[in-house]
Each structure stands twice: as C-alpha cells, then as structure tokens.
Motif scaffolding. Sequence first.
Motif, PDB file in Angstrom:
ATOM      1  N   GLY A  47       0.803  -1.215   0.000  1.00 25.07           N
ATOM      2  CA  GLY A  47       0.000   0.000   0.000  1.00 25.07           C
ATOM      3  C   GLY A  47       0.834   1.262   0.000  1.00 25.07           C
ATOM      4  N   VAL A  48       0.143   2.390  -0.131  1.00 19.50           N
ATOM      5  CA  VAL A  48       0.783   3.707  -0.205  1.00 19.50           C
ATOM      6  C   VAL A  48       0.342   4.540   0.991  1.00 19.50           C
ATOM      7  CG1 VAL A  48       1.191   5.755  -1.614  1.00 19.50           C
ATOM      8  CG2 VAL A  48       0.683   3.563  -2.728  1.00 19.50           C
ATOM      9  N   GLY A 196       2.570  -5.373  -4.157  1.00 13.53           N
ATOM     10  CA  GLY A 196       2.924  -5.665  -2.779  1.00 13.53           C
ATOM     11  C   GLY A 196       3.986  -4.783  -2.172  1.00 13.53           C
ATOM     12  N   THR A 197       4.489  -3.801  -2.917  1.00 10.94           N
ATOM     13  CA  THR A 197       5.519  -2.906  -2.397  1.00 10.94           C
ATOM     14  C   THR A 197       4.908  -1.907  -1.415  1.00 10.94           C
ATOM     15  OG1 THR A 197       6.655  -3.068  -4.520  1.00 10.94           O
ATOM     16  CG2 THR A 197       7.394  -1.337  -3.028  1.00 10.94           C
ATOM     17  N   THR A 198       5.627  -1.630  -0.344  1.00  6.74           N
ATOM     18  CA  THR A 198       5.239  -0.598   0.624  1.00  6.74           C
ATOM     19  C   THR A 198       5.839   0.726   0.176  1.00  6.74           C
ATOM     20  OG1 THR A 198       5.320  -2.253   2.374  1.00  6.74           O
ATOM     21  CG2 THR A 198       5.273   0.062   3.057  1.00  6.74           C
ATOM     22  N   ILE A 199       5.011   1.762   0.061  1.00  6.45           N
ATOM     23  CA  ILE A 199       5.490   3.058  -0.419  1.00  6.45           C
ATOM     24  C   ILE A 199       5.106   4.142   0.569  1.00  6.45           C
ATOM     25  CG2 ILE A 199       5.349   4.778  -2.263  1.00  6.45           C
ATOM     26  CD1 ILE A 199       4.772   2.437  -4.186  1.00  6.45           C
ATOM     27  N   LEU A 200       6.114   4.854   1.054  1.00  5.23           N
ATOM     28  CA  LEU A 200       5.903   6.039   1.880  1.00  5.23           C
ATOM     29  C   LEU A 200       6.144   7.241   0.994  1.00  5.23           C
ATOM     30  CD1 LEU A 200       5.344   7.275   4.680  1.00  5.23           C
ATOM     31  CD2 LEU A 200       7.798   7.149   5.131  1.00  5.23           C
ATOM     32  N   VAL A 209      -2.556  12.615  -3.143  1.00  3.53           N
ATOM     33  CA  VAL A 209      -2.713  11.706  -2.009  1.00  3.53           C
ATOM     34  C   VAL A 209      -4.129  11.135  -1.968  1.00  3.53           C
ATOM     35  CG1 VAL A 209      -0.902  12.809  -0.667  1.00  3.53           C
ATOM     36  CG2 VAL A 209      -3.252  13.591  -0.401  1.00  3.53           C
ATOM     37  N   ASP A 210      -5.111  11.915  -2.414  1.00  6.49           N
ATOM     38  CA  ASP A 210      -6.487  11.444  -2.441  1.00  6.49           C
ATOM     39  C   ASP A 210      -6.618  10.276  -3.412  1.00  6.49           C
ATOM     40  OD1 ASP A 210      -9.281  11.554  -1.822  1.00  6.49           O
ATOM     41  OD2 ASP A 210      -9.610  12.531  -3.748  1.00  6.49           O
ATOM     42  N   ARG A 211      -5.892  10.337  -4.506  1.00  2.00           N
ATOM     43  CA  ARG A 211      -5.964   9.287  -5.522  1.00  2.00           C
ATOM     44  C   ARG A 211      -5.202   8.032  -5.118  1.00  2.00           C
ATOM     45  NH1 ARG A 211      -3.388   9.487 -11.694  1.00  2.00           N
ATOM     46  NH2 ARG A 211      -2.729   7.300 -11.660  1.00  2.00           N
ATOM     47  N   SER A 212      -4.018   8.195  -4.534  1.00  2.00           N
ATOM     48  CA  SER A 212      -3.082   7.080  -4.416  1.00  2.00           C
ATOM     49  C   SER A 212      -2.926   6.494  -3.023  1.00  2.00           C
ATOM     50  CB  SER A 212      -1.691   7.523  -4.907  1.00  2.00           C
ATOM     51  OG  SER A 212      -1.749   7.954  -6.250  1.00  2.00           O
ATOM     52  N   CYS A 213      -3.199   7.257  -1.978  1.00  2.76           N
ATOM     53  CA  CYS A 213      -2.818   6.827  -0.628  1.00  2.76           C
ATOM     54  C   CYS A 213      -3.967   6.147   0.101  1.00  2.76           C
ATOM     55  CB  CYS A 213      -2.326   8.020   0.191  1.00  2.76           C
ATOM     56  SG  CYS A 213      -0.834   8.773  -0.487  1.00  2.76           S
ATOM     57  N   ASP A 214      -3.624   5.090   0.815  1.00  3.19           N
ATOM     58  CA  ASP A 214      -4.591   4.386   1.648  1.00  3.19           C
ATOM     59  C   ASP A 214      -4.678   5.020   3.035  1.00  3.19           C
ATOM     60  OD1 ASP A 214      -4.644   2.209  -0.380  1.00  3.19           O
ATOM     61  OD2 ASP A 214      -2.615   1.846   0.359  1.00  3.19           O
ATOM     62  N   ARG A 215      -3.630   5.702   3.428  1.00  5.87           N
ATOM     63  CA  ARG A 215      -3.514   6.226   4.787  1.00  5.87           C
ATOM     64  C   ARG A 215      -2.725   7.528   4.738  1.00  5.87           C
ATOM     65  NH1 ARG A 215       0.095   2.815   9.039  1.00  5.87           N
ATOM     66  NH2 ARG A 215       0.388   4.374  10.671  1.00  5.87           N
TER      67      ARG A 215
END
Length: 322
Positions: A47-48, A196-200, A209-215
């Motif tokens: 997730g992002v 499956g990559t973790t992205i900060l 961020v509204d489009r791509s981020c889960d948190r």
Amino acid sequence: MTDLVDHEAQSAAPPPSPGAIGVRGLSHRFGAKVALEPLDLDIAPGGVVGLLGPNGSGKSTLMRLLVGLVPKTNGHVHVDGVLLEGDGVAVRRRVTYAPGELHLYGEMSGEEHLGFLLRGRSRAELDRAKWQARELGLPLDRKVRGYSHGMKRQLVFAAAMAPEVRIRILDEISEGLDPTKRSQILDIIEEDARCGTTILLSSHHLGEVDRSCDRLVFLSAGRLIADETAASVRQRAGRLVRVTFPEHRISEADLGSALAGDGVESVRLDGKEVAVLLDSDDPRRFLLRLASSSELPAPLSIEHGRISLRELYKALYGVEGT
C-alpha cells in the motif's frame, strides 16, 4: 489542538517484518532545535502511505532518519525487518529512497547518472531504470545540466523504482511536474503498490494523495498530529463548509450563538474566514440557519466540497499547510 489518531489506521502495531516500517520513540534534534519529537509509527507491508505537512514539519527529516542518512537522537527503527543501526547501510540495501532535494552531477549524461545512482545494484535493475526513464521521455544521452527540474525529478524517480525491494521512500517525487507527468508517475507507483511494495510518499498535492494513498500521516512542527485512513480524511473534507465574512464584523460570540447547534460538530474562526465541520455532507440545513441569522453579516463567499491540501490542513487541524 487535539491530536487525532484514527484507530482504523493504528488498530494493531505490526511486529518488525519484511515490507513493514516500525518506529518507536524516534526523535531528532539539530542542536537546540527539535526537528522531530518522539514518534511512534507502524506501517504494514503493501500500500501507499502519504506523509503530509507544511515546510519544516519534519517530513523529510523522518524519511532521512528511516534510511540512516540523518542520525537519530533517540528511538528505534525497523525497516523491512532490519534494525536501523550505525550508518544505516543494512537498511539502504533493502529499500530505495528518492530525496526531496536534488543534487545531481551536471556533467554526467542521464544514462551515466542512472549508473551512478544504482552503483552496486544488478545490471537488470539498471536496465529497468533506463527503460523507465525512456518511458518517461527522458533523453538519456543528454547532459543532466541541460535537464529541467522536472526531468531531474523523473530521473531520480526512475532510479528509485528500478530495484526489486519491498519498500520505497519517495520524498516529493512529483514536485515540479505538470499534471500529465504527475499522473504517469502515480500510475507507476500504484502499480508497484498493487504488486505488494510498501510506499511512503510525501506530497503537497491533495489530489495526489487522495488518488493514491490508503492512509495519511500529518506532521506539524516535528510532531505527529493525525494518522488516519485516506477515506476518513476524504469523508471529513466533504463535511467542511468555509464561510468568509467582511473583515472586523464578526466575533467568537456571534459565531457561537449563530452557527453552533444541531448538525454542526465544530466551528473554527480565522480572521474573517470560518471553517465549519458538519455532521453530514449535506450542508442545506446549516445554510438555511446561516441565511436566517440576524446576528451575522451577509457572507462574502461560501464554499463546500473539495478544497486544497493547504486549506484542508488548516480547516481540520488548525495549522498552516503549504
């Protein structure tokens, strides 16, 4: 100001594991200046996660701390199951990092610079970086000194996305890009996260961020002030009404008696502008009460719906964004 921590985002702190980031009591000082107050943060694999905040909030400091480029004052960090120790080389072997501040060698060609950025990585990873850079339209045969700021940003992005790692830390990776290029970058990031990559990801763009981020993790003045799911922030943003009144014609007392009441969760006054958080995304009941108020002057403007990240940050948390 009240700290806001979303229990859905922070329900269970995962143990250090592959693809995860775990932080306990992490802090940093530059002399007497506190750049990052003691911070606890857990990011699960995949997730992002968006890292947000105004300039000087501690975003870049936190990212540099995670990869060992800035020495921590206190605390413990696990990245991809590895404890951050010493100079951080063990962590940097397992993640990629794209810095927010670009310092590239102008005399190198784009292709040569990719080789420099990926020194120690495999030939296959370098080939992927070249392919990605060409897909972004970069002229790899040209000297980097002739690149625009946006082209340099894309070159660093291509290098950061090429290695086969579980975690990527991307600081303002789309800054300076036009909307088409920004969308292309986000497509690549989202596809990587689906694998499956973790992205900060740090950003100043609410749409991004509204489009791509889960948190979303919000910092201000080196302090964690909110950690929420993106859906929670999006839902609250849809309940915001901003009302602008003529200057010097409104007071806290007027607001309290005229606007507070059924359907209103909070009212924040900032000069002549008022941010009202409703209990639903339907503003009609509030607007009728506003229209019938004899205690307030006629508003200069009323806004409801999507707002900029700076405005959202200020309305929800009472601090200046960028």
